[in-house]
Design a protein around this motif. Structure first.
Motif, PDB file in Angstrom:
ATOM      1  N   ASP A   1      -5.708  -1.947  -1.649  1.00  0.00           N
ATOM      2  CA  ASP A   1      -3.888  -1.551  -1.815  1.00  0.00           C
ATOM      3  C   ASP A   1      -3.094  -2.476  -1.214  1.00  0.00           C
ATOM      4  O   ASP A   1      -1.652  -3.387  -1.532  1.00  0.00           O
TER       5      ASP A   1
ATOM      6  N   HIS B   1      -6.226   4.041   1.363  1.00  0.00           N
ATOM      7  CA  HIS B   1      -6.316   3.318   0.097  1.00  0.00           C
ATOM      8  C   HIS B   1      -6.267   1.964   1.377  1.00  0.00           C
ATOM      9  O   HIS B   1      -4.801   0.522  -0.077  1.00  0.00           O
TER      10      HIS B   1
ATOM     11  N   CYS C   1       1.161  -1.023   0.000  1.00  0.00           N
ATOM     12  CA  CYS C   1      -0.234  -0.251   0.009  1.00  0.00           C
ATOM     13  C   CYS C   1       0.814   1.118  -0.010  1.00  0.00           C
ATOM     14  O   CYS C   1       0.155   1.788  -0.433  1.00  0.00           O
TER      15      CYS C   1
END
Length: 209
Positions: A88, A85, A25
């Motif tokens: 990810d 996020h 990530c």
């Protein structure tokens, strides 16, 4: 065959079904030395401590001021990015595990999820890997229930909610204390290594696939 034949298999998510990699990530978005420190076992920035609080049911907005105060704006900004996020970090489904779950279902076994995960980010797992939602008969999420492995209450909730008999259940987790927690309530807890080892452990308990 065991005295109580196995009827149901319960899976942890990260490290068992999903390959969770924080580095995936953050790499390329933040300095390498900072990312390496965050991903180290002795992370001085406390990412996993803050994330653990989310897994126990606290909201991000409640925790974030503590991150700013304790770590400073730069690290707090990285933590916010990580949470925003989160998909990810869910690098892939671990090899052979989707096939194992499918085989169990095809042979009539119940398959369930039990995960320490924030109620604010669990959707990323099902959004990215909808196969999990399609295959699992149900999932208990710590951040939703405000209960947390390895405490007995979350295992007991799982058994009661899904109508399971502990002695007829197997639970796979990649963390030893969570396996011990399952064993303490009578579930066959097994430390996860990989899909092949999981199949061998199931076979030893009489599961035929």
């Amino acid at each position: 065959m065991p005295n109580s034949p196995i009827t149901d298999v319960i899976f942890d998510f990260c490290g068992v079904l999903i390959d969770w990699q924080v580095r995936a990530c953050l790499n390329g978005h933040f300095p390498d030395d900072v990312v390496s420190a965050i991903c180290a076992d002795d992370d001085p920035h406390g990412f996993f401590r803050y994330e653990g609080r989310m897994d126990e049911g606290e909201d991000f907005d409640t925790i974030y001021p503590d991150v700013v105060r304790e770590q400073g704006d730069e690290i707090a900004g990285i933590f916010r990015y990580y949470i925003d996020h989160y998909d990810d970090a869910l690098d892939r489904l671990l090899p052979g595990m989707l096939e194992l779950v499918r085989d169990l279902k095809r042979h009539g076994y119940g398959v369930w999820g039990l995960t320490n995960w924030s109620h604010e980010t669990i959707h990323f797992a099902f959004d990215k890997y909808p196969q999990l939602d399609e295959l699992l008969d149900g999932t208990v999420v710590s951040g939703v229930e405000k209960m947390f492995k390895p405490n007995a209450d979350i295992y007991e909730l799982t058994l009661n909610r899904f109508g399971l008999n502990a002695a007829q259940c197997v639970f796979f987790d990649d963390t030893a204390k969570n396996v011990a927690g399952a064993n303490e309530v009578g579930i066959h807890g097994i430390l996860f290594e990989n899909a092949l080892a999981a199949r061998q452990s199931l076979a030893a308990l009489g599961v035929r696939l």
